[in-house]
Structure formats: structure tokens, C-alpha cells
Design a protein around this motif. Structure first.
Motif, PDB file in Angstrom:
ATOM      1  N   LEU A  35     -10.633   7.201 -12.024  1.00  0.00           N
ATOM      2  CA  LEU A  35     -11.614   7.517 -10.982  1.00  0.00           C
ATOM      3  C   LEU A  35     -11.941   9.007 -11.026  1.00  0.00           C
ATOM      4  CD1 LEU A  35      -9.942   5.747  -7.903  1.00  0.00           C
ATOM      5  CD2 LEU A  35     -11.725   4.789  -9.382  1.00  0.00           C
ATOM      6  N   ASP A  36     -13.131   9.334 -10.549  1.00  0.00           N
ATOM      7  CA  ASP A  36     -13.520  10.726 -10.375  1.00  0.00           C
ATOM      8  C   ASP A  36     -13.734  10.963  -8.882  1.00  0.00           C
ATOM      9  OD1 ASP A  36     -14.692  13.209 -10.230  1.00  0.00           O
ATOM     10  OD2 ASP A  36     -15.959  12.914 -12.001  1.00  0.00           O
ATOM     11  N   LEU A  37     -12.864  11.743  -8.271  1.00  0.00           N
ATOM     12  CA  LEU A  37     -12.966  11.978  -6.829  1.00  0.00           C
ATOM     13  C   LEU A  37     -14.178  12.845  -6.489  1.00  0.00           C
ATOM     14  CD1 LEU A  37      -9.232  12.639  -5.808  1.00  0.00           C
ATOM     15  CD2 LEU A  37     -10.432  10.471  -6.168  1.00  0.00           C
ATOM     16  N   GLU A  38     -14.680  13.615  -7.445  1.00  0.00           N
ATOM     17  CA  GLU A  38     -15.829  14.481  -7.185  1.00  0.00           C
ATOM     18  C   GLU A  38     -17.115  13.658  -7.096  1.00  0.00           C
ATOM     19  OE1 GLU A  38     -15.858  17.648  -6.427  1.00  0.00           O
ATOM     20  OE2 GLU A  38     -18.032  17.542  -6.155  1.00  0.00           O
ATOM     21  N   THR A  39     -17.319  12.799  -8.089  1.00  0.00           N
ATOM     22  CA  THR A  39     -18.550  11.990  -8.084  1.00  0.00           C
ATOM     23  C   THR A  39     -18.363  10.670  -7.354  1.00  0.00           C
ATOM     24  OG1 THR A  39     -17.970  10.953 -10.199  1.00  0.00           O
ATOM     25  CG2 THR A  39     -19.277  12.984 -10.289  1.00  0.00           C
TER      26      THR A  39
ATOM     27  N   ILE B   6       0.844  -1.198   0.000  1.00  0.00           N
ATOM     28  CA  ILE B   6       0.000   0.000   0.000  1.00  0.00           C
ATOM     29  C   ILE B   6       0.875   1.241   0.000  1.00  0.00           C
ATOM     30  CG2 ILE B   6      -0.212   0.021   2.533  1.00  0.00           C
ATOM     31  CD1 ILE B   6      -3.152   0.996   2.069  1.00  0.00           C
ATOM     32  N   LYS B   7       0.387   2.271  -0.693  1.00  0.00           N
ATOM     33  CA  LYS B   7       1.060   3.579  -0.706  1.00  0.00           C
ATOM     34  C   LYS B   7       0.049   4.609  -0.251  1.00  0.00           C
ATOM     35  CE  LYS B   7       3.648   6.778  -3.616  1.00  0.00           C
ATOM     36  NZ  LYS B   7       4.964   6.779  -4.257  1.00  0.00           N
ATOM     37  N   ARG B   8       0.428   5.428   0.725  1.00  0.00           N
ATOM     38  CA  ARG B   8      -0.514   6.341   1.375  1.00  0.00           C
ATOM     39  C   ARG B   8      -0.224   7.785   0.979  1.00  0.00           C
ATOM     40  NH1 ARG B   8       0.620   2.412   5.685  1.00  0.00           N
ATOM     41  NH2 ARG B   8      -1.265   1.168   5.962  1.00  0.00           N
ATOM     42  N   GLN B   9      -1.260   8.433   0.416  1.00  0.00           N
ATOM     43  CA  GLN B   9      -1.158   9.810  -0.046  1.00  0.00           C
ATOM     44  C   GLN B   9      -2.373  10.592   0.454  1.00  0.00           C
ATOM     45  OE1 GLN B   9       1.357  10.312  -3.062  1.00  0.00           O
ATOM     46  NE2 GLN B   9       2.011   8.657  -1.739  1.00  0.00           N
ATOM     47  N   THR B  10      -2.398  11.879   0.160  1.00  0.00           N
ATOM     48  CA  THR B  10      -3.634  12.656   0.240  1.00  0.00           C
ATOM     49  C   THR B  10      -3.792  13.400  -1.085  1.00  0.00           C
ATOM     50  OG1 THR B  10      -2.443  14.482   1.260  1.00  0.00           O
ATOM     51  CG2 THR B  10      -3.624  13.001   2.743  1.00  0.00           C
TER      52      THR B  10
ATOM     53  N   GLY C 275      -5.272  -7.789  -7.377  1.00  0.00           N
ATOM     54  CA  GLY C 275      -6.174  -6.648  -7.484  1.00  0.00           C
ATOM     55  C   GLY C 275      -5.507  -5.334  -7.145  1.00  0.00           C
ATOM     56  N   VAL C 276      -6.274  -4.274  -7.379  1.00  0.00           N
ATOM     57  CA  VAL C 276      -5.860  -2.925  -7.010  1.00  0.00           C
ATOM     58  C   VAL C 276      -7.018  -2.284  -6.257  1.00  0.00           C
ATOM     59  CG1 VAL C 276      -6.578  -1.993  -9.259  1.00  0.00           C
ATOM     60  CG2 VAL C 276      -4.972  -0.720  -7.841  1.00  0.00           C
ATOM     61  N   LEU C 277      -6.685  -1.600  -5.189  1.00  0.00           N
ATOM     62  CA  LEU C 277      -7.714  -0.923  -4.399  1.00  0.00           C
ATOM     63  C   LEU C 277      -7.306   0.517  -4.143  1.00  0.00           C
ATOM     64  CD1 LEU C 277      -6.951  -0.356  -1.118  1.00  0.00           C
ATOM     65  CD2 LEU C 277      -6.847  -2.844  -1.170  1.00  0.00           C
ATOM     66  N   PHE C 278      -8.323   1.324  -3.942  1.00  0.00           N
ATOM     67  CA  PHE C 278      -8.137   2.708  -3.525  1.00  0.00           C
ATOM     68  C   PHE C 278      -8.929   2.893  -2.226  1.00  0.00           C
ATOM     69  CE2 PHE C 278      -7.880   2.430  -8.055  1.00  0.00           C
ATOM     70  CZ  PHE C 278      -6.878   3.295  -8.442  1.00  0.00           C
ATOM     71  N   ASP C 279      -8.413   3.725  -1.347  1.00  0.00           N
ATOM     72  CA  ASP C 279      -9.097   4.052  -0.100  1.00  0.00           C
ATOM     73  C   ASP C 279      -9.085   5.571   0.003  1.00  0.00           C
ATOM     74  OD1 ASP C 279     -10.256   4.108   2.365  1.00  0.00           O
ATOM     75  OD2 ASP C 279      -8.705   2.921   3.374  1.00  0.00           O
ATOM     76  N   ILE C 280     -10.256   6.169  -0.193  1.00  0.00           N
ATOM     77  CA  ILE C 280     -10.346   7.610  -0.423  1.00  0.00           C
ATOM     78  C   ILE C 280     -11.395   8.195   0.514  1.00  0.00           C
ATOM     79  CG2 ILE C 280     -10.792   9.385  -2.176  1.00  0.00           C
ATOM     80  CD1 ILE C 280     -10.314   7.118  -4.286  1.00  0.00           C
ATOM     81  N   GLN C 281     -11.107   9.367   1.044  1.00  0.00           N
ATOM     82  CA  GLN C 281     -12.145  10.073   1.807  1.00  0.00           C
ATOM     83  C   GLN C 281     -12.166  11.540   1.395  1.00  0.00           C
ATOM     84  OE1 GLN C 281     -13.270   9.093   5.833  1.00  0.00           O
ATOM     85  NE2 GLN C 281     -12.893  11.209   6.488  1.00  0.00           N
ATOM     86  N   ASP C 282     -13.382  12.092   1.356  1.00  0.00           N
ATOM     87  CA  ASP C 282     -13.538  13.512   1.050  1.00  0.00           C
ATOM     88  C   ASP C 282     -12.692  14.360   2.010  1.00  0.00           C
ATOM     89  OD1 ASP C 282     -15.520  12.445  -0.553  1.00  0.00           O
ATOM     90  OD2 ASP C 282     -17.171  13.164   0.699  1.00  0.00           O
TER      91      ASP C 282
ATOM     92  N   CYS D 265      -9.143  13.811   3.014  1.00  0.00           N
ATOM     93  CA  CYS D 265      -8.356  13.896   1.771  1.00  0.00           C
ATOM     94  C   CYS D 265      -7.479  12.664   1.551  1.00  0.00           C
ATOM     95  CB  CYS D 265      -7.479  15.142   1.704  1.00  0.00           C
ATOM     96  SG  CYS D 265      -8.388  16.683   1.635  1.00  0.00           S
ATOM     97  N   MET D 266      -7.778  11.582   2.207  1.00  0.00           N
ATOM     98  CA  MET D 266      -6.956  10.377   2.039  1.00  0.00           C
ATOM     99  C   MET D 266      -7.055   9.847   0.604  1.00  0.00           C
ATOM    100  SD  MET D 266      -6.938   6.904   4.321  1.00  0.00           S
ATOM    101  CE  MET D 266      -8.625   6.420   3.958  1.00  0.00           C
ATOM    102  N   LEU D 267      -5.909   9.441   0.075  1.00  0.00           N
ATOM    103  CA  LEU D 267      -5.862   8.806  -1.240  1.00  0.00           C
ATOM    104  C   LEU D 267      -4.821   7.692  -1.163  1.00  0.00           C
ATOM    105  CD1 LEU D 267      -6.504   8.509  -4.235  1.00  0.00           C
ATOM    106  CD2 LEU D 267      -4.952  10.410  -4.704  1.00  0.00           C
ATOM    107  N   ASN D 268      -5.254   6.537  -0.690  1.00  0.00           N
ATOM    108  CA  ASN D 268      -4.369   5.375  -0.579  1.00  0.00           C
ATOM    109  C   ASN D 268      -4.581   4.460  -1.777  1.00  0.00           C
ATOM    110  OD1 ASN D 268      -3.653   6.358   1.895  1.00  0.00           O
ATOM    111  ND2 ASN D 268      -4.718   4.786   3.084  1.00  0.00           N
ATOM    112  N   ILE D 269      -3.505   3.826  -2.190  1.00  0.00           N
ATOM    113  CA  ILE D 269      -3.581   2.885  -3.310  1.00  0.00           C
ATOM    114  C   ILE D 269      -2.879   1.598  -2.882  1.00  0.00           C
ATOM    115  CG2 ILE D 269      -2.973   2.464  -5.715  1.00  0.00           C
ATOM    116  CD1 ILE D 269      -2.822   5.540  -6.008  1.00  0.00           C
ATOM    117  N   GLY D 270      -3.509   0.473  -3.164  1.00  0.00           N
ATOM    118  CA  GLY D 270      -2.912  -0.804  -2.787  1.00  0.00           C
ATOM    119  C   GLY D 270      -3.010  -1.823  -3.903  1.00  0.00           C
ATOM    120  N   PHE D 271      -2.034  -2.699  -3.942  1.00  0.00           N
ATOM    121  CA  PHE D 271      -2.089  -3.892  -4.788  1.00  0.00           C
ATOM    122  C   PHE D 271      -2.102  -5.101  -3.865  1.00  0.00           C
ATOM    123  CE2 PHE D 271       0.156  -0.885  -7.612  1.00  0.00           C
ATOM    124  CZ  PHE D 271      -0.623  -1.000  -8.756  1.00  0.00           C
TER     125      PHE D 271
END
Lengths: 290, 110
Positions: free
Chosen positions: A225-229, A98-102, A135-142, A260-266
């Protein structure tokens, strides 16, 4: 993209194989190290026994030069090293990186990578149905005025119980939340279980396994992905482009400490008591982000 | 001056060993030096662990180094390794008593 921008990308052999959106947010070539890709662990308080059981032993990433017992080193797609995830030699094991960003605005983002997957080559057999999935996953929060945490999950289900499946799947739901510890501040939910996966409603897609377990072919994956919708826009694997309209994401009410979390995992899953490997050579995240 | 890569991986976390055991194969081709650390997360029995190397991550031989699993909570033992090729792991055997729960680190540097 402007012709001039494309020309600049084409002049760089490392980037010319990608189609980034207007701003490159990160470009990780694993010849320069792990670049922030690390292990995933479940939440805990006071003692490690408070971690949910499924989160206790997700196997960590490593750098691999793809050395095979029969042919020696293949190296990565470009250069020597790739990110490698490995399960244990146990059919309930997962390898996760996993890689953790915002993010700084809720625009469109696009993940691109080159990958290949294989079982451990410890038998002189084709073994093409030993890897269950990757697989690939994203973990995102507004961010401000956050409403939702959302978790786009996409996996390629290669095989189950020795039967070829070869289908992409998404995951609309996670498991129940559990309270962790006694502070009232920590919860946990396991979102990589075998349950609840839904087929992307199109044909299966067979990939290039090749003819023995030590021959690796790199594949292209792109996810938009669209972070807005808070939706998948589309994804692409090699020559097949999938529309994102039918794909659902795990949705959870916004949580403390994740703005503003934007995590990406494989991750990679094995279907048998043999290690399954996922290799990733260079990952590029780009966006239409202010 | 350029920086050099380094990476610490947690090979086992809160694991109690009993009978014959091995850590998972870990690829180390990029690194020139390594230290295995084992920290006891509680009290338990002892065991001697040996470092193993491999040409392919499948077949293993002893590298020659070995060290003890710590037996009291928060104590740490370690073993330095150099010139190890593409893979490293630990192997060991316990007597009747299981080891303490341990966390195992492999600390690698270019």
C-alpha cells in the motif's frame, strides 16, 4: 534492498522467507503469543444492544497448534503455534482478528504473512468448498490535515453455494453509517458484508487445499500500500502477482479520534453450517517510513 | 526473568442461554491453567454449566468441574481448571427460564 541487508535477513531463518521493505514495523511469530491480535467489536454507547447486529458476534482469535483428529499435531509453519480464526458452525458467521497501530509518516507499507484455511474436519469428506472466503483488511486514516479514512479490503472468495470461485476480490464501498447512542459522538458502519465485492480483473487462482480436510499447506501473501496516495500498489499470493491499479478502497471523510490510524485485520467466512478456520503463521509489516 | 503468556478471550457477549447450549471450542494447548468467568449483564434464570475437554475440538467429554450461571446483574461466578489439554468449552441446560444475558471470559495462563 541492499545486498548486505538481504544477507542479514537470510541469516535469520525466521525472516529469510520474507521480503520486507527497509524498516520492519512489526514481526509477529505466534509462538510468542497473540502479539496484539484481538477481537473486533462494533461501537456502542450505554448498552451492548446499541452495537450493530453484524458486529455483535465476530468470533475471536486464538493460538492453535493445528491438532487434527486423525494425525495429531502438525504445529505451525515454524514452531508450534499459529494465529487461528474460527467462525461458528453457521453460514452467517465470521471470525476476525485485528491489530491496531498508528503510523508516523505516510510512506509505503507492506504486509507479508503465511496462511492456510480449512473447514472443521468433522466429516470424512473433502469439504474443499465449505470455506466461503478469507481476507485481509486495513483501516487507515490520514494524520495532520486529514482528509480521508480509507479501508483497503481484499478477500479470496473460495466458494459460494458449493461452486468453486477461487477469485481475489476488493471492496470499494461500505454500508451506510448509523448513529450509535445519544451523545452525537459515536457512529458505526459494517464493512464486512457479503455485498459490494468486486473481482480483481484477472484469472482465478486456485490454491493448495490438499486432499483431505486435515492436511494443511502454508501459502504466502504480500500486500503493498501507499499511504500517501491512499492506493493499493500490488499484492501477491504465492506465484501470482497482481497489479494494484484496478483495486479500489472504501473511502470515508476523515473522522474524529482516528488520526494516523493503521489497523490490520484478517477474517474468515464459512459458506455452510460448519466452522471455517484461517491460520496465520508469522505476520510481518514493513515500510518505507521515516 | 522472562514473562509468561496470558490471554483472556470473551467467548460469549450479551448472550442469553436457553435449552441445551455450548460455548464455542477454544484452543488452549499453550496454557497450563484457566479460569472461566461468567458475569450477568442483567437478571435471569439459573443454570449449571459443566467444563468439557476434547482431544480434537470435535468430540467432547466432561472434565468434572461445574458451576452456576449468575442470576443477578453484575454478579460473577467462576471455575478454575487445570490439566485440560488442547480445547475447552462450557456446556449446560436451562429449565423453563432463560438465563440472564451473560458475558463469558476464559482467562488462560502459561
Amino acid at each position: 534492498m541492499l545486498d548486505s541487508s538481504r544477507a542479514i535477513l537470510n541469516a535469520n531463518p525466521q525472516l529469510s522467507r520474507f521480503d520486507p521493505l527497509e524498516r520492519i514495523l512489526f514481526f509477529d511469530d505466534f509462538d510468542q503469543g497473540l502479539n496484539g491480535w484481538t477481537s473486533l467489536i462494533g461501537n456502542y454507547e450505554h448498552k451492548l444492544e446499541s452495537i450493530l447486529p453484524d458486529y455483535r458476534d465476530l468470533r475471536p482469535p486464538m493460538l492453535s497448534n493445528l491438532s487434527m483428529w486423525d494425525t495429531g499435531t502438525a504445529g505451525s509453519m515454524s514452531g508450534t503455534y499459529a494465529l487461528k480464526l474460527s467462525t461458528r458452525a453457521s453460514s452467517d458467521s465470521l471470525g476476525v482478528g485485528i491489530k491496531r497501530q498508528t503510523f508516523r509518516s505516510r510512506g509505503k507499507v507492506q504486509l507479508e504473512c503465511y496462511f492456510c484455511f480449512k473447514p472443521e474436519a468433522n466429516e470424512l469428506k473433502l469439504s474443499e468448498l465449505d470455506v466461503r472466503a478469507f481476507g485481509v483488511l486495513f483501516d487507515i486514516q490520514d494524520g495532520r490535515n486529514a482528509e480521508l479514512r480509507w479501508m483497503p479490503h481484499l478477500r479470496y472468495l473460495n466458494a459460494v453455494n458449493g461452486q468453486r470461485i477461487a477469485r481475489w476480490q476488493f471492496k470499494p464501498r461500505t454500508r451506510d453509517f448509523h448513529k450509535i447512542g445519544d451523545s452525537g459522538k459515536t457512529v458505526s458502519h459494517f464493512h464486512l458484508g457479503q455485498e459490494g465485492w468486486v473481482d480483481v480483473p484477472t484469472d482465478s487462482q486456485e490454491l493448495c487445499y490438499n486432499e483431505i480436510a486435515t492436511k494443511m499447506n502454508w501459502h504466502y501473501l504480500k500486500v503493498n500500500l501507499d499511504l500517501e496516495t491512499r492506493r493499493f500498489i500490488s499484492f501477491r499470493c504465492n506465484d501470482v502477482i497482481y497489479d494494484g491499479d484496478a483495486l479500489q478502497c472504501i473511502e470515508i471523510p476523515a473522522m474524529p479520534n482516528l488520526f494516523c490510524m493503521l489497523n490490520i485485520g484478517f477474517w474468515v467466512e464459512t459458506d455452510v453450517d460448519k466452522r471455517a478456520f484461517l491460520y496465520v503463521d508469522s505476520v510481518l509489516l514493513s515500510g518505507e517510513i521515516e | 526473568m522472562g514473562t509468561q503468556n496470558s490471554y483472556t478471550v470473551v467467548l460469549e457477549r450479551n448472550t442469553t442461554w436457553q435449552n441445551e447450549f455450548q460455548t464455542e471450542p477454544y484452543e488452549t494447548s499453550w496454557a497450563r491453567e484457566a479460569i472461566f468467568f461468567i458475569r450477568a449483564l442483567g437478571d435471569g434464570g439459573g443454570a449449571r454449566v459443566s467444563v468439557q475437554i476434547s482431544p480434537d475440538g470435535i468430540h467432547w467429554c466432561n472434565e468434572g468441574s461445574s458451576f452456576e450461571v449468575p442470576v443477578t446483574e453484575d454478579s460473577v461466578t467462576f471455575c478454575r481448571v487445570k490439566h485440560f489439554g488442547g480445547w475447552l468449552r462450557l456446556t449446560g441446560t436451562t429449565e423453563d427460564t432463560p438465563t440472564a444475558p451473560v458475558i463469558v471470559y476464559l482467562s488462560l495462563k502459561e
